[in-house]
Design a protein around this motif. Structure first.
Motif, PDB file in Angstrom:
ATOM      1  N   GLN A  96       5.326  21.319 -12.354  1.00  0.00           N
ATOM      2  CA  GLN A  96       6.126  20.114 -12.589  1.00  0.00           C
ATOM      3  C   GLN A  96       6.548  19.466 -11.274  1.00  0.00           C
ATOM      4  O   GLN A  96       6.972  18.300 -11.247  1.00  0.00           O
ATOM      5  CB  GLN A  96       7.370  20.459 -13.407  1.00  0.00           C
ATOM      6  N   ARG A  97       6.429  20.191 -10.190  1.00  0.00           N
ATOM      7  CA  ARG A  97       6.886  19.715  -8.887  1.00  0.00           C
ATOM      8  C   ARG A  97       5.783  19.581  -7.856  1.00  0.00           C
ATOM      9  O   ARG A  97       6.015  19.033  -6.776  1.00  0.00           O
ATOM     10  CB  ARG A  97       7.967  20.671  -8.354  1.00  0.00           C
ATOM     11  N   SER A  98       4.607  20.112  -8.157  1.00  0.00           N
ATOM     12  CA  SER A  98       3.526  20.067  -7.175  1.00  0.00           C
ATOM     13  C   SER A  98       2.174  20.026  -7.869  1.00  0.00           C
ATOM     14  O   SER A  98       1.930  20.784  -8.819  1.00  0.00           O
ATOM     15  CB  SER A  98       3.594  21.291  -6.255  1.00  0.00           C
ATOM     16  N   ALA A  99       1.299  19.161  -7.367  1.00  0.00           N
ATOM     17  CA  ALA A  99      -0.073  19.070  -7.884  1.00  0.00           C
ATOM     18  C   ALA A  99      -1.079  19.629  -6.889  1.00  0.00           C
ATOM     19  O   ALA A  99      -2.290  19.504  -7.089  1.00  0.00           O
ATOM     20  CB  ALA A  99      -0.403  17.615  -8.203  1.00  0.00           C
ATOM     21  N   ALA A 100      -0.601  20.268  -5.822  1.00  0.00           N
ATOM     22  CA  ALA A 100      -1.490  20.803  -4.794  1.00  0.00           C
ATOM     23  C   ALA A 100      -2.257  22.014  -5.323  1.00  0.00           C
ATOM     24  O   ALA A 100      -1.859  22.639  -6.314  1.00  0.00           O
ATOM     25  CB  ALA A 100      -0.662  21.195  -3.562  1.00  0.00           C
ATOM     26  N   PRO A 101      -3.358  22.382  -4.679  1.00  0.00           N
ATOM     27  CA  PRO A 101      -4.130  23.561  -5.098  1.00  0.00           C
ATOM     28  C   PRO A 101      -3.251  24.810  -5.149  1.00  0.00           C
ATOM     29  O   PRO A 101      -2.432  25.057  -4.259  1.00  0.00           O
ATOM     30  CB  PRO A 101      -5.205  23.680  -4.024  1.00  0.00           C
ATOM     31  N   LEU A 102      -3.432  25.607  -6.192  1.00  0.00           N
ATOM     32  CA  LEU A 102      -2.557  26.743  -6.465  1.00  0.00           C
ATOM     33  C   LEU A 102      -2.933  27.972  -5.630  1.00  0.00           C
ATOM     34  O   LEU A 102      -4.110  28.314  -5.499  1.00  0.00           O
ATOM     35  CB  LEU A 102      -2.641  27.100  -7.952  1.00  0.00           C
ATOM     36  N   MET A 103      -1.903  28.640  -5.124  1.00  0.00           N
ATOM     37  CA  MET A 103      -2.080  29.903  -4.418  1.00  0.00           C
ATOM     38  C   MET A 103      -1.043  30.895  -4.928  1.00  0.00           C
ATOM     39  O   MET A 103       0.155  30.589  -4.920  1.00  0.00           O
ATOM     40  CB  MET A 103      -1.915  29.726  -2.909  1.00  0.00           C
ATOM     41  N   LEU A 104      -1.480  32.047  -5.373  1.00  0.00           N
ATOM     42  CA  LEU A 104      -0.574  33.123  -5.761  1.00  0.00           C
ATOM     43  C   LEU A 104      -0.415  34.058  -4.570  1.00  0.00           C
ATOM     44  O   LEU A 104      -1.386  34.630  -4.078  1.00  0.00           O
ATOM     45  CB  LEU A 104      -1.125  33.882  -6.970  1.00  0.00           C
ATOM     46  N   TRP A 105       0.834  34.204  -4.127  1.00  0.00           N
ATOM     47  CA  TRP A 105       1.146  34.998  -2.938  1.00  0.00           C
ATOM     48  C   TRP A 105       1.923  36.232  -3.389  1.00  0.00           C
ATOM     49  O   TRP A 105       3.039  36.133  -3.884  1.00  0.00           O
ATOM     50  CB  TRP A 105       1.951  34.127  -1.973  1.00  0.00           C
ATOM     51  N   GLY A 106       1.306  37.378  -3.229  1.00  0.00           N
ATOM     52  CA  GLY A 106       1.945  38.618  -3.659  1.00  0.00           C
ATOM     53  C   GLY A 106       2.191  39.551  -2.494  1.00  0.00           C
ATOM     54  O   GLY A 106       1.476  39.526  -1.487  1.00  0.00           O
ATOM     55  N   LEU A 107       3.233  40.353  -2.628  1.00  0.00           N
ATOM     56  CA  LEU A 107       3.534  41.404  -1.660  1.00  0.00           C
ATOM     57  C   LEU A 107       3.567  42.738  -2.395  1.00  0.00           C
ATOM     58  O   LEU A 107       4.266  42.873  -3.406  1.00  0.00           O
ATOM     59  CB  LEU A 107       4.883  41.125  -0.982  1.00  0.00           C
ATOM     60  N   ARG A 108       2.769  43.703  -1.916  1.00  0.00           N
ATOM     61  CA  ARG A 108       2.744  45.041  -2.489  1.00  0.00           C
ATOM     62  C   ARG A 108       2.413  44.985  -3.990  1.00  0.00           C
ATOM     63  O   ARG A 108       1.384  44.455  -4.379  1.00  0.00           O
ATOM     64  CB  ARG A 108       4.076  45.757  -2.227  1.00  0.00           C
ATOM     65  N   ALA A 109       3.275  45.489  -4.874  1.00  0.00           N
ATOM     66  CA  ALA A 109       2.983  45.457  -6.305  1.00  0.00           C
ATOM     67  C   ALA A 109       2.945  44.039  -6.852  1.00  0.00           C
ATOM     68  O   ALA A 109       2.362  43.800  -7.917  1.00  0.00           O
ATOM     69  CB  ALA A 109       4.011  46.290  -7.076  1.00  0.00           C
ATOM     70  N   GLY A 110       3.530  43.094  -6.136  1.00  0.00           N
ATOM     71  CA  GLY A 110       3.427  41.698  -6.535  1.00  0.00           C
ATOM     72  C   GLY A 110       1.987  41.216  -6.541  1.00  0.00           C
ATOM     73  O   GLY A 110       1.639  40.283  -7.282  1.00  0.00           O
TER      74      GLY A 110
END
Length: 269
Positions: A96-110
């Motif tokens: 709803q706030r951004s139309a930029a290409p999506l990136m999922l950023w995880g740390l460890r179990a994330g």
């Protein structure tokens, strides 16, 4: 930086949105934090990186999952399925706030959660993995050892481990290092694998830290990276100098990791 509460079911989950500064966003990043106390140890690094990414032209959303941080519920209320639902809700909030290409950023179990949740999203995503856990089972076993460690001197560690497993099998929560863990959360984490989501073939930036000079990736990490590449992903992996800030006694920073992440943005944009 824009703090907010995201409605998920009957709960309200705390989130922070960092809009890209002074330009059109080139990446929309969703940060997924690690498990239990590792989340608290990592808050400073996550905040530093989120601000740095926003300054570099990224929209970034941080969310506290159910029962974590400033979100509603207790840790005992959390399940792996509920956390996947949190990711989907956070995705829609970010979109709803951004139309930029999506990136999922995880740390460890994330990272485990990011890979699983990606299969449920309506679009493909790129990934940024910080020190990823490649398999949930040993990660859960390592967490259980925190409970068993206190019984080493008395020789009761094995009995404590068996008791924990029996409680979970009976549908009871267990207390480990101050965290009440429900059977559904333990089972979900234990079964999670860092596997490439089907139907996707994007980019992965895989970054780890080490205090050793000329450190290299572990064989387990290399094997998993090969699996992602075989699925069609472009994977850029490296080890940078820095502490294991998610588990150090004092809150630590890893400047080289921040710099390497920012440098990788050109490849993710």
């Amino acid at each position: 930086m824009q703090p907010d509460f995201l409605a998920v079911g009957d709960g309200r989950h705390f989130c922070l949105f960092h809009p890209a500064q002074g330009r059109k966003a080139k990446v929309a990043a969703l940060y997924l934090h690690p498990f239990a106390e590792e989340m608290n140890k990592s808050r400073r690094m996550a905040a530093l990186q989120s601000r740095a990414l926003a300054a570099a032209g990224c929209d970034v959303l941080q969310i506290d999952l159910l029962g974590c941080g400033d979100s509603s519920g207790d840790f005992a209320d959390a399940t792996w399925a509920a956390w996947r639902a949190d990711v989907l809700a956070a995705y829609h909030y970010l979109r709803q706030r951004s139309a930029a290409p999506l990136m999922l950023w995880g740390l460890r179990a994330g990272c485990l959660l990011a890979a699983e949740a990606a299969a449920e999203l309506p679009e493909a995503a790129d990934f940024l993995f910080w020190q990823p856990v490649v398999s949930g089972k040993p990660h859960w076993q390592q967490f259980m050892r925190l409970k068993m460690a206190g019984e080493m001197a008395s020789g009761q560690a094995k009995a404590i481990g068996e008791q924990l497993r029996a409680q979970l099998a009976a549908g009871q929560t267990v207390e480990i290092a101050g965290y009440e863990v429900a059977p559904a959360l333990a089972a979900g984490l234990e079964q999670a694998e860092l596997s490439p989501p089907p139907g996707c073939a994007g980019r992965v930036v895989w970054l780890e830290t080490s205090l050793r000079d000329e450190a290299t990736l572990t064989p387990a990490a290399i094997k998993r990276i090969e699996q992602w590449r075989a699925a069609g992903f472009t994977v850029e992996a490296s080890v940078v100098r820095g502490p294991a800030f998610w588990q150090t006694t004092e809150i630590e920073e890893a400047p080289a990791l921040l710099a390497a992440t920012r440098a990788a943005l050109a490849g993710l944009a």
